[in-house]
Design a protein around this motif. Sequence first.
Motif, PDB file in Angstrom:
ATOM      1  N   ILE A   1       0.853  -1.171   0.000  1.00 61.78           N
ATOM      2  CA  ILE A   1       0.000   0.000   0.000  1.00 61.78           C
ATOM      3  C   ILE A   1       0.895   1.228   0.000  1.00 61.78           C
ATOM      4  O   ILE A   1       1.866   1.314   0.738  1.00 61.78           O
ATOM      5  N   GLY A   2       0.574   2.171  -0.876  1.00 64.18           N
ATOM      6  CA  GLY A   2       1.377   3.379  -1.008  1.00 64.18           C
ATOM      7  C   GLY A   2       2.406   3.290  -2.122  1.00 64.18           C
ATOM      8  O   GLY A   2       3.016   4.284  -2.485  1.00 64.18           O
ATOM      9  N   THR A   3       2.610   2.097  -2.679  1.00 57.44           N
ATOM     10  CA  THR A   3       3.525   1.950  -3.811  1.00 57.44           C
ATOM     11  C   THR A   3       2.697   1.867  -5.094  1.00 57.44           C
ATOM     12  O   THR A   3       1.481   1.746  -5.057  1.00 57.44           O
ATOM     13  N   LEU A   4       3.371   1.927  -6.208  1.00 57.58           N
ATOM     14  CA  LEU A   4       2.679   1.850  -7.484  1.00 57.58           C
ATOM     15  C   LEU A   4       2.339   0.404  -7.826  1.00 57.58           C
ATOM     16  O   LEU A   4       3.089  -0.514  -7.485  1.00 57.58           O
ATOM     17  N   LEU A   5       1.209   0.245  -8.509  1.00 55.38           N
ATOM     18  CA  LEU A   5       0.876  -1.075  -9.036  1.00 55.38           C
ATOM     19  C   LEU A   5       2.017  -1.542  -9.923  1.00 55.38           C
ATOM     20  O   LEU A   5       2.647  -0.716 -10.599  1.00 55.38           O
ATOM     21  N   PRO A   6       2.261  -2.828  -9.969  1.00 57.62           N
ATOM     22  CA  PRO A   6       3.291  -3.304 -10.897  1.00 57.62           C
ATOM     23  C   PRO A   6       2.867  -3.022 -12.337  1.00 57.62           C
ATOM     24  O   PRO A   6       1.673  -2.996 -12.650  1.00 57.62           O
ATOM     25  N   ASP A   7       3.833  -2.791 -13.184  1.00 54.78           N
ATOM     26  CA  ASP A   7       3.537  -2.563 -14.591  1.00 54.78           C
ATOM     27  C   ASP A   7       3.041  -3.861 -15.200  1.00 54.78           C
ATOM     28  O   ASP A   7       3.486  -4.942 -14.828  1.00 54.78           O
ATOM     29  N   PHE A   8       2.095  -3.753 -16.117  1.00 55.09           N
ATOM     30  CA  PHE A   8       1.598  -4.954 -16.786  1.00 55.09           C
ATOM     31  C   PHE A   8       1.015  -4.597 -18.140  1.00 55.09           C
ATOM     32  O   PHE A   8       0.577  -3.484 -18.386  1.00 55.09           O
ATOM     33  N   THR A   9       1.072  -5.561 -19.015  1.00 51.04           N
ATOM     34  CA  THR A   9       0.396  -5.529 -20.309  1.00 51.04           C
ATOM     35  C   THR A   9      -0.293  -6.867 -20.438  1.00 51.04           C
ATOM     36  O   THR A   9       0.358  -7.907 -20.359  1.00 51.04           O
ATOM     37  N   VAL A  10      -1.610  -6.853 -20.576  1.00 50.47           N
ATOM     38  CA  VAL A  10      -2.386  -8.084 -20.624  1.00 50.47           C
ATOM     39  C   VAL A  10      -3.374  -8.034 -21.780  1.00 50.47           C
ATOM     40  O   VAL A  10      -3.698  -6.967 -22.290  1.00 50.47           O
ATOM     41  N   GLU A  11      -3.844  -9.203 -22.164  1.00 54.02           N
ATOM     42  CA  GLU A  11      -4.867  -9.283 -23.188  1.00 54.02           C
ATOM     43  C   GLU A  11      -6.143  -9.820 -22.547  1.00 54.02           C
ATOM     44  O   GLU A  11      -6.114 -10.794 -21.796  1.00 54.02           O
ATOM     45  N   THR A  12      -7.268  -9.162 -22.849  1.00 53.09           N
ATOM     46  CA  THR A  12      -8.547  -9.588 -22.296  1.00 53.09           C
ATOM     47  C   THR A  12      -9.113 -10.732 -23.124  1.00 53.09           C
ATOM     48  O   THR A  12      -8.610 -11.037 -24.212  1.00 53.09           O
ATOM     49  N   THR A  13     -10.185 -11.315 -22.625  1.00 57.05           N
ATOM     50  CA  THR A  13     -10.829 -12.413 -23.349  1.00 57.05           C
ATOM     51  C   THR A  13     -11.464 -11.931 -24.653  1.00 57.05           C
ATOM     52  O   THR A  13     -11.746 -12.740 -25.529  1.00 57.05           O
ATOM     53  N   THR A  14     -11.649 -10.618 -24.800  1.00 58.44           N
ATOM     54  CA  THR A  14     -12.199 -10.077 -26.055  1.00 58.44           C
ATOM     55  C   THR A  14     -11.098  -9.682 -27.026  1.00 58.44           C
ATOM     56  O   THR A  14     -11.379  -9.179 -28.105  1.00 58.44           O
ATOM     57  N   GLY A  15      -9.831  -9.891 -26.637  1.00 60.35           N
ATOM     58  CA  GLY A  15      -8.708  -9.593 -27.516  1.00 60.35           C
ATOM     59  C   GLY A  15      -8.128  -8.201 -27.363  1.00 60.35           C
ATOM     60  O   GLY A  15      -7.187  -7.839 -28.050  1.00 60.35           O
ATOM     61  N   ARG A  16      -8.657  -7.421 -26.439  1.00 58.28           N
ATOM     62  CA  ARG A  16      -8.138  -6.067 -26.208  1.00 58.28           C
ATOM     63  C   ARG A  16      -6.868  -6.145 -25.368  1.00 58.28           C
ATOM     64  O   ARG A  16      -6.790  -6.888 -24.391  1.00 58.28           O
ATOM     65  N   THR A  17      -5.855  -5.367 -25.752  1.00 58.83           N
ATOM     66  CA  THR A  17      -4.625  -5.283 -24.968  1.00 58.83           C
ATOM     67  C   THR A  17      -4.743  -4.111 -24.008  1.00 58.83           C
ATOM     68  O   THR A  17      -5.120  -3.011 -24.410  1.00 58.83           O
ATOM     69  N   ILE A  18      -4.450  -4.369 -22.740  1.00 56.15           N
ATOM     70  CA  ILE A  18      -4.532  -3.340 -21.703  1.00 56.15           C
ATOM     71  C   ILE A  18      -3.155  -3.176 -21.080  1.00 56.15           C
ATOM     72  O   ILE A  18      -2.515  -4.150 -20.704  1.00 56.15           O
ATOM     73  N   HIS A  19      -2.742  -1.909 -20.955  1.00 58.00           N
ATOM     74  CA  HIS A  19      -1.487  -1.557 -20.281  1.00 58.00           C
ATOM     75  C   HIS A  19      -1.842  -0.761 -19.031  1.00 58.00           C
ATOM     76  O   HIS A  19      -2.778   0.040 -19.056  1.00 58.00           O
ATOM     77  N   ARG A  20      -1.112  -0.958 -17.982  1.00 59.55           N
ATOM     78  CA  ARG A  20      -1.359  -0.194 -16.757  1.00 59.55           C
ATOM     79  C   ARG A  20      -1.306   1.300 -17.033  1.00 59.55           C
ATOM     80  O   ARG A  20      -2.124   2.062 -16.555  1.00 59.55           O
ATOM     81  N   ARG A  21      -0.403   1.719 -17.853  1.00 62.42           N
ATOM     82  CA  ARG A  21      -0.204   3.153 -18.089  1.00 62.42           C
ATOM     83  C   ARG A  21      -1.398   3.835 -18.754  1.00 62.42           C
ATOM     84  O   ARG A  21      -1.537   5.043 -18.670  1.00 62.42           O
ATOM     85  N   GLU A  22      -2.300   3.075 -19.370  1.00 63.90           N
ATOM     86  CA  GLU A  22      -3.442   3.722 -20.019  1.00 63.90           C
ATOM     87  C   GLU A  22      -4.434   4.303 -19.014  1.00 63.90           C
ATOM     88  O   GLU A  22      -5.278   5.104 -19.374  1.00 63.90           O
ATOM     89  N   PHE A  23      -4.323   3.927 -17.745  1.00 70.88           N
ATOM     90  CA  PHE A  23      -5.208   4.462 -16.718  1.00 70.88           C
ATOM     91  C   PHE A  23      -4.595   5.670 -16.006  1.00 70.88           C
ATOM     92  O   PHE A  23      -5.294   6.398 -15.327  1.00 70.88           O
ATOM     93  N   LYS A  24      -3.290   5.867 -16.162  1.00 76.56           N
ATOM     94  CA  LYS A  24      -2.569   6.897 -15.414  1.00 76.56           C
ATOM     95  C   LYS A  24      -3.186   8.274 -15.644  1.00 76.56           C
ATOM     96  O   LYS A  24      -3.319   8.739 -16.766  1.00 76.56           O
ATOM     97  N   GLY A  25      -3.560   8.888 -14.545  1.00 72.37           N
ATOM     98  CA  GLY A  25      -4.118  10.231 -14.579  1.00 72.37           C
ATOM     99  C   GLY A  25      -5.576  10.280 -15.006  1.00 72.37           C
ATOM    100  O   GLY A  25      -6.172  11.353 -15.018  1.00 72.37           O
ATOM    101  N   ARG A  26      -6.163   9.143 -15.362  1.00 71.65           N
ATOM    102  CA  ARG A  26      -7.539   9.150 -15.872  1.00 71.65           C
ATOM    103  C   ARG A  26      -8.515   8.341 -15.032  1.00 71.65           C
ATOM    104  O   ARG A  26      -9.633   8.775 -14.813  1.00 71.65           O
ATOM    105  N   LYS A  27      -8.131   7.138 -14.635  1.00 74.22           N
ATOM    106  CA  LYS A  27      -9.080   6.265 -13.940  1.00 74.22           C
ATOM    107  C   LYS A  27      -8.407   5.544 -12.776  1.00 74.22           C
ATOM    108  O   LYS A  27      -7.246   5.159 -12.859  1.00 74.22           O
ATOM    109  N   HIS A  28      -9.190   5.367 -11.720  1.00 70.72           N
ATOM    110  CA  HIS A  28      -8.761   4.494 -10.636  1.00 70.72           C
ATOM    111  C   HIS A  28      -8.880   3.067 -11.168  1.00 70.72           C
ATOM    112  O   HIS A  28      -9.570   2.827 -12.160  1.00 70.72           O
TER     113      HIS A  28
END
Length: 155
Positions: free
Chosen positions: A13-40
């Motif tokens: 707690i208080g540290t940054l989430l680990p960096d990750f790049t994952v693919e969803t079951t719908t084929g979308r690629t998600i990177h941790r950085r795409e939420f930075k400054g925009r979404k919890h």
Amino acid sequence: MAVRPLEPMGSKIGTLLPDFTVETTTGRTIHRREFKGRKHLVVCFAEVGVGNAQRLAAAVAPLYPSWRAERAEGLLVVTAPIVAARDTPMPPIIVDTDGQLRVRFGVGTEAALFIADRYGEIAFYAAVAADTATQGLPLDEVLPRLEQLEMRCSL
């Protein structure tokens, strides 16, 4: 069902989430950085096992719209593919068959819940012992914590 408010080995707690790049079951690629400054971000790890993943998906589905209303995205991490209802809004589902995302987050075979603010800082973590099942995750705490984060990040 006792929730263990433990800190994972790789993330505290208080540290940054680990960096990750994952693919969803719908084929979308998600990177941790795409939420930075925009979404919890709410990351739910189902306890290892298909039945546990289905139960967690069913528990998260009715809560997900309220998370989105608080400018948050959810990710549901499971170890085997599950069937999600098509008519119900669901967070993106990530199938972590090899367990690499679990290792990156410091999660074992138990169910775990992470909440990070929109800058990626871990604000909440809970894990439920593998023998108590996914229903023990404190999902009812997510919305109040997101509301708190939204107030804090808006200052």
